[in-house]
Design an enzyme around this catalytic site. Structure first.
Site, PDB file in Angstrom:
ATOM      1  N   ASP A  37      -9.904   3.219  -4.147  1.00  0.00           N
ATOM      2  CA  ASP A  37     -10.623   2.016  -3.721  1.00  0.00           C
ATOM      3  C   ASP A  37     -11.981   1.904  -4.415  1.00  0.00           C
ATOM      4  OD1 ASP A  37      -8.456   1.641  -2.164  1.00  0.00           O
ATOM      5  OD2 ASP A  37      -9.514   1.681  -0.252  1.00  0.00           O
ATOM      6  N   TRP A  70      -2.703   3.465  -5.974  1.00  0.00           N
ATOM      7  CA  TRP A  70      -3.984   3.990  -6.511  1.00  0.00           C
ATOM      8  C   TRP A  70      -3.763   4.856  -7.766  1.00  0.00           C
ATOM      9  CZ3 TRP A  70      -2.534   6.275  -1.593  1.00  0.00           C
ATOM     10  CH2 TRP A  70      -2.651   5.373  -0.540  1.00  0.00           C
ATOM     11  N   GLY A  71      -2.731   4.517  -8.532  1.00  0.00           N
ATOM     12  CA  GLY A  71      -2.445   5.282  -9.747  1.00  0.00           C
ATOM     13  C   GLY A  71      -1.448   6.407  -9.519  1.00  0.00           C
ATOM     14  N   GLU A  72      -1.170   6.715  -8.258  1.00  0.00           N
ATOM     15  CA  GLU A  72      -0.224   7.811  -7.991  1.00  0.00           C
ATOM     16  C   GLU A  72       1.144   7.468  -8.576  1.00  0.00           C
ATOM     17  OE1 GLU A  72      -0.380   9.460  -3.997  1.00  0.00           O
ATOM     18  OE2 GLU A  72       1.693  10.124  -4.248  1.00  0.00           O
ATOM     19  N   ASP A  87       0.831  -1.201   0.000  1.00  0.00           N
ATOM     20  CA  ASP A  87       0.000   0.000   0.000  1.00  0.00           C
ATOM     21  C   ASP A  87       0.877   1.267   0.000  1.00  0.00           C
ATOM     22  OD1 ASP A  87      -2.466   1.239   0.003  1.00  0.00           O
ATOM     23  OD2 ASP A  87      -3.243  -0.005   1.631  1.00  0.00           O
TER      24      ASP A  87
HETATM   25  C1  GLA Z   1      -6.003   0.981   0.885  1.00  0.00           C
HETATM   26  C2  GLA Z   1      -6.126  -0.062  -0.228  1.00  0.00           C
HETATM   27  C3  GLA Z   1      -7.265  -1.008   0.099  1.00  0.00           C
HETATM   28  C4  GLA Z   1      -7.041  -1.679   1.447  1.00  0.00           C
HETATM   29  C5  GLA Z   1      -6.871  -0.622   2.508  1.00  0.00           C
HETATM   30  C6  GLA Z   1      -6.443  -1.172   3.850  1.00  0.00           C
HETATM   31  O1  GLA Z   1      -7.080   1.835   0.932  1.00  0.00           O
HETATM   32  O2  GLA Z   1      -6.328   0.590  -1.434  1.00  0.00           O
HETATM   33  O3  GLA Z   1      -7.399  -1.977  -0.917  1.00  0.00           O
HETATM   34  O4  GLA Z   1      -5.896  -2.501   1.371  1.00  0.00           O
HETATM   35  O5  GLA Z   1      -5.865   0.327   2.137  1.00  0.00           O
HETATM   36  O6  GLA Z   1      -6.371  -0.130   4.773  1.00  0.00           O
END
Ligand code: GLA
Length: 523
Positions: free
Chosen positions: A221, A200-202, A166
């Site tokens: 997400d 997340w694409g960053e 993450d």
């Molecule tokens: C981020 C990820 C999720 C999940 C949560 C856990 O938001 O993108 O898929 O793993 O963390 O906190």
């Protein structure tokens, strides 16, 4: 009347378009200077189950994960390829005062290694979670920053096969440098591990991450834990679609774990989401509660014909070739047998009649073609020029189109175990043996894997093919071994590529316990 008008508008749209797609769109464009990894992992999109979408942090614990492992086996999801499973941000470890990552035994009483063994023994692969920053998102667990090499060693000791990394609490960190360091740390630790980047694409990971990982999240997400969100899924689908040129074997765009089967979605929506994930060659990581899913959800998640498109060895991500408001036509996904996958997705709340022309999806010769409906499991044709489909609201027509009447399925592989565990029972030399059996749910012949060199002298592995399975026989000679524990990771590479592309390498662990010194047979 309304139907006829829709049809007329569509035909006009299709005919007026100047877009032409040539057969065999160039696949797998990685940017210059980015080389995909050569560890043989994830040559088709990873499949598995992760807890986050349904459970969030609570109540993630060993019991929950083991129940899901058992569900993957009992529902036969394992057989169709769902392999990777483990805690997400499930408060499974903390950093002890000596700096070492240590299992949270209250939640995971068998220890994280014990959980891994449970998973491996059942023919599944072990997925864990960490963060590139100082802490995970909720701050309930430590991140790897400043501990990259020790932590990756610890993941290797826990026998992890997949780690989602993450990007929370990373203020001031450079995304490329951080994930590159983690990849180097994994290489140094020596265990092959699928790296799933989650920024997340960053930092636009599609531009560089093929060299340091196997998949990368392209967006935020897909939902809040426990709440399926159709709208958010749609935004993610159309953002992920645009990146189609960056995906390919061992480097995939990841539009997040699936929400199929979560409360609030209708069967048509579930079918659409699964088809979209298959068409986009996206990782198929289920996120629903497998213990209580409906028959319809299980049928959708295990539709072998759709999975065959997702797991196609060419690894091409399909994309939109036409979009007219809420109706999109997806193509560009040539498959290993020369056929093409095509998806018509209707986001409207009423049904849609769509005319699909062969020239429209890049098939130059207009000879009659056969059409396989991947949800109805029916073949029709030959159809000259094209076909018309009626797509119910929020639903899809998911098709394969071919010059041949046959629609073979590529190899879809599972194993009965990924852990061979043996114990010497005598102080005189013995030969112990145990098998790993590889099964194929595809319809084409199971290609052959060959053992990589470099096994320790006490272990030899032979491969025999028998119809739809392949038997890997592990023979251990205890001659001359000293008391202790021995461990090896066996790697097998696919030597019979399917349409020019090898299937993923197979890795498994072999453990040997020698309770007392064993004599040497040569003496
Ligand atoms: C981020 C990820 C999720 C999940 C949560 C856990 O938001 O993108 O898929 O793993 O963390 O906190």
């Amino acid at each position: 009347m309304r139907k006829a008008m829709t049809l007329a508008i569509w035909m006009a749209f299709v005919y007026c378009s100047i877009f032409t797609l040539v057969e065999g769109t160039p696949p797998n464009v990685t940017p210059p200077n980015v080389r995909a990894l050569d560890d043989g992992l994830a040559l088709t999109p990873p499949m598995g189950w992760y807890p986050w979408n349904t459970f969030g942090q609570e109540p993630q614990n060993e019991k929950l994960i083991k129940e899901m492992v058992d569900a993957l086996v009992s529902t036969r999801m394992r057989e169709v390829g769902y392999l990777y499973i483990g805690p997400d941000e499930g408060i499974c470890f903390y950093r002890a005062s000596d700096g070492k990552l240590t299992t949270n035994l209250e939640r995971y009483p068998s220890g994280l290694r014990g959980l891994g063994d449970y998973i491996h023994k059942r023919g599944l692969k072990y997925a864990l979670y960490t963060d590139a920053g100082t802490h995970t998102c909720s701050k309930a667990m430590p991140g790897t920053k400043g501990h990259e090499f020790e932590d990756m060693r610890q993941f290797a000791d826990w026998r992890c096969d997949y780690v989602k990394i993450d990007w929370c609490n990373t203020e001031g960190q450079d995304v490329v440098k951080a994930y590159t360091l983690l990849h180097e740390a994994q290489r140094a630790a020596g265990r092959p591990i699928v790296h799933s980047l989650c920024s997340w694409g960053e930092g636009s990971p599609w531009k560089w991450a093929a060299a340091v990982g196997h998949l990368w999240r392209t967006t935020g997400d897909i939902c809040e834990p426990g709440r399926a969100d159709w709208q958010s899924a749609m935004e993610i689908v159309f953002a992920n679609e645009k990146l189609f040129e960056y995906a390919g074997p061992s480097h995939w765009n990841d539009p997040d774990m699936m929400i199929i089967g979560m409360p609030g979605l209708r069967a048509a929506q579930n079918r659409s989401l699964f088809s979209l994930w298959c068409m986009m060659a996206s990782p198929l990581i289920a996120g629903n509660d497998l213990r209580s899913m409906s028959k319809s959800t299980l049928q959708i998640l295990t539709n072998l014909e759709a999975i065959g498109v997702n797991q196609d060895p060419l690894g091409i991500q399909g994309h939109i070739i036409r979009r007219n408001g809420q109706i999109s036509i997806w193509a560009g996904k040539r498959l290993f047998d020369g056929s093409q996958a095509v998806l018509v997705f209707n986001q409207k709340s009423s049904s849609a009649d769509v005319r699909l022309l062969w020239s429209d999806i890049g098939i130059a010769d207009t000879a009659g073609l056969y059409v396989r409906d991947l949800w109805k499991h029916e073949t029709t044709g030959p159809h000259a020029d094209g076909i018309s489909v009626t797509v119910p609201p929020n639903d899809v027509a998911f098709l394969r189109i071919s010059k041949s009447r046959e629609f073979p399925l590529p190899p879809i592989i599972s194993a009965d175990t990924y852990l061979v565990s043996l114990q010497a029972t005598s102080t005189t030399p013995q030969t112990l043996s145990a098998t790993v059996v590889i099964h194929n749910q595809g319809s084409v012949k199971l290609p052959l894997w060959r053992v990589r060199e470099g096994l320790p002298p006490w272990l030899s592995v032979t491969v025999a093919r028998n119809g739809k399975s392949q038997i890997l026989t592990n023979r251990i000679s205890t001659a001359g071994l000293r008391k202790g524990f021995y461990h090896a990771v066996v790697r097998l590479d696919n030597t019979e590529p399917v349409s020019g592309r090898p299937m993923s390498a197979i890795y498994y662990d072999v453990d040997l316990e020698v309770p007392n010194d064993v004599g040497d047979s040569s003496k």
